[in-house]
Design an enzyme around this catalytic site. Structure first.
Site, mmCIF file in Angstrom:
data_model
loop_
_atom_site.group_PDB
_atom_site.id
_atom_site.type_symbol
_atom_site.label_atom_id
_atom_site.label_comp_id
_atom_site.label_asym_id
_atom_site.label_seq_id
_atom_site.Cartn_x
_atom_site.Cartn_y
_atom_site.Cartn_z
ATOM 1 N N ARG A 91 3.667 -17.705 -4.670
ATOM 2 C CA ARG A 91 3.437 -16.254 -4.767
ATOM 3 C C ARG A 91 2.405 -15.882 -5.828
ATOM 4 O O ARG A 91 1.847 -14.805 -5.786
ATOM 5 C CB ARG A 91 4.773 -15.522 -4.993
ATOM 6 C CG ARG A 91 5.592 -15.453 -3.704
ATOM 7 C CD ARG A 91 6.944 -14.816 -3.925
ATOM 8 N NE ARG A 91 7.802 -15.669 -4.723
ATOM 9 C CZ ARG A 91 9.001 -15.317 -5.167
ATOM 10 N NH1 ARG A 91 9.463 -14.115 -4.902
ATOM 11 N NH2 ARG A 91 9.736 -16.148 -5.865
ATOM 12 N N ASP A 161 7.707 -5.303 5.132
ATOM 13 C CA ASP A 161 6.431 -4.615 4.872
ATOM 14 C C ASP A 161 5.467 -4.917 6.018
ATOM 15 O O ASP A 161 5.713 -5.816 6.833
ATOM 16 C CB ASP A 161 5.823 -5.000 3.514
ATOM 17 C CG ASP A 161 5.688 -6.497 3.349
ATOM 18 O OD1 ASP A 161 5.210 -7.154 4.286
ATOM 19 O OD2 ASP A 161 6.067 -7.013 2.283
ATOM 20 N N LYS A 184 7.181 -0.874 2.278
ATOM 21 C CA LYS A 184 7.561 -1.398 0.959
ATOM 22 C C LYS A 184 6.392 -1.386 -0.023
ATOM 23 O O LYS A 184 5.273 -1.725 0.335
ATOM 24 C CB LYS A 184 8.071 -2.837 1.136
ATOM 25 C CG LYS A 184 8.195 -3.638 -0.154
ATOM 26 C CD LYS A 184 8.722 -5.036 0.118
ATOM 27 C CE LYS A 184 8.158 -6.070 -0.814
ATOM 28 N NZ LYS A 184 8.613 -7.425 -0.575
ATOM 29 N N GLY A 216 16.565 -10.452 -3.948
ATOM 30 C CA GLY A 216 17.277 -9.727 -2.897
ATOM 31 C C GLY A 216 16.984 -8.232 -2.925
ATOM 32 O O GLY A 216 17.486 -7.484 -2.082
HETATM 33 C C1 R5P Z 1 6.915 -10.840 -0.817
HETATM 34 O O1 R5P Z 1 5.814 -10.528 -0.391
HETATM 35 C C2 R5P Z 1 7.827 -11.765 -0.094
HETATM 36 O O2 R5P Z 1 7.494 -11.854 1.250
HETATM 37 C C3 R5P Z 1 9.266 -11.332 -0.243
HETATM 38 O O3 R5P Z 1 9.423 -10.059 0.327
HETATM 39 C C4 R5P Z 1 9.684 -11.285 -1.679
HETATM 40 O O4 R5P Z 1 9.357 -12.465 -2.320
HETATM 41 C C5 R5P Z 1 11.161 -11.019 -1.811
HETATM 42 O O5 R5P Z 1 11.474 -10.919 -3.159
HETATM 43 P P1 R5P Z 1 12.792 -10.205 -3.651
HETATM 44 O O6 R5P Z 1 13.945 -10.817 -2.909
HETATM 45 O O7 R5P Z 1 12.844 -10.507 -5.126
HETATM 46 O O8 R5P Z 1 12.668 -8.745 -3.390
#
Ligand code: R5P
Length: 287
Positions: A91, A161, A184, A216
């Site tokens: 990421r 998203d 999002k 989450g």
């Molecule tokens: C972000 O672009 C990823 O696709 C996930 O949506 C993200 O890593 C989820 O992170 P969290 O569970 O901390 O919201």
């Protein structure tokens, strides 16, 4: 040919060994009193093609992969393929602020050492494959996740998203249902905002699909919004279930009906196996 299973990916390596009829090499692995890792490959892999399977999360599993690669090279393996079910640090795939490293690039360079080929599953963004100075490929667990969700009477698949819409579309095509995305905005590493958006979810069972569930928060906020709009059941699914900190508690409190992830990172929610997508991509004919 041998499969070398790292401790973070024992289920994937065992499944690969069974499916491809390739023996699993015997490994000794222990910690020195100071916490440093020791590994040794007991089988004679000299002149053999080897596939090392190891997820690079959390951090100690990176060292284990590097040591297994080096042990394979020192043992005279003919070729080394690294299968990394979950590629950590993906990421941080660019400098978001001055002074930051491009962590994904560094990890790609490290993992490429003495390796001919790398295969990973659903990397956060496909462009990270360009960071590898060797042949790097990815495969997707979306068909496997979709097949699992098909048995759940899902009426609609959502991406959290717009960027993840392709994943939701592919899933919906397998299930044969509608798909859409949520609105999002990421504020920081642990804060996201899901803006209300009218979706046809009243009385429907909805599945949200993402590559990663970490804190989450993305899923919890989405579930909250969907339940507010009258959704019946909400299933959350992902390839890589990191479930950091209070992720599970957050999901349950938001009203999540089921959590589904694959076995790239083992947890009680690893209900879907990624071996089928890996074997298809490796293109090794089983004996
Ligand atoms: C972000 O672009 C990823 O696709 C996930 O949506 C993200 O890593 C989820 O992170 P969290 O569970 O901390 O919201």
């Amino acid at each position: 040919m041998y499969i070398i299973g790292g401790s973070a990916s024992s289920s994937v390596s065992k499944d690969l060994s069974k499916q491809l009829h390739i023996p699993l090499a015997e490994i000794v692995s222990k910690r020195f009193p100071d916490g440093e890792l020791y590994v040794r490959i007991l089988d004679d892999i000299s002149g053999e093609d080897v596939i090392i399977v190891q997820t690079t999360y959390p951090d100690p599993n990176i060292i284990e992969l590097l040591l297994l690669q080096e042990a394979s090279r020192e043992s005279g393996a003919k070729s080394i393929t690294a299968v990394v079910p979950y590629f950590g640090y993906a990421r941080q795939d660019k400098k978001f602020e001055n002074g930051e490293p491009i962590s994904a690039k560094l990890m790609a360079q490290l993992v490429s050492k003495s390796t001919k080929k790398v295969l990973t599953v659903d990397p956060h963004k496909e462009h990270i494959l360009d960071f590898f100075p060797i042949q790097a490929q990815s495969c997707t667990a979306v068909p496997e996740l979709a097949t699992f969700l098909k048995g759940k009477k899902v009426d609609m698949v959502l991406a959290p998203d717009k960027g993840a819409l392709v994943r939701a579309k592919q899933t919906s095509q397998i299930i044969d249902c509608d798909f859409d995305f949520m609105d999002k905005t990421r504020i920081d590493g642990s804060t996201v905002e899901i803006k209300p958006k009218n979706l046809e979810v009243k009385g429907n069972n909805v599945a949200i699909i993402d590559d990663i569930i970490s804190t989450g928060n993305t899923m919890a906020k989405s579930i909250f919004e969907l339940k507010k709009q009258g959704a019946n059941k909400v299933f959350v699914s992902c390839t890589h279930g990191l479930f950091a900190a209070d992720a599970i508690k957050n999901l349950n409190q938001a009203g999540c009906d089921e959590i589904i992830s694959t076995d790239t990172i083992i947890s009680e929610f690893s209900k879907v196996k990624v071996t089928p997508c890996i074997t298809k991509k490796l293109k090794i004919k089983s004996k």
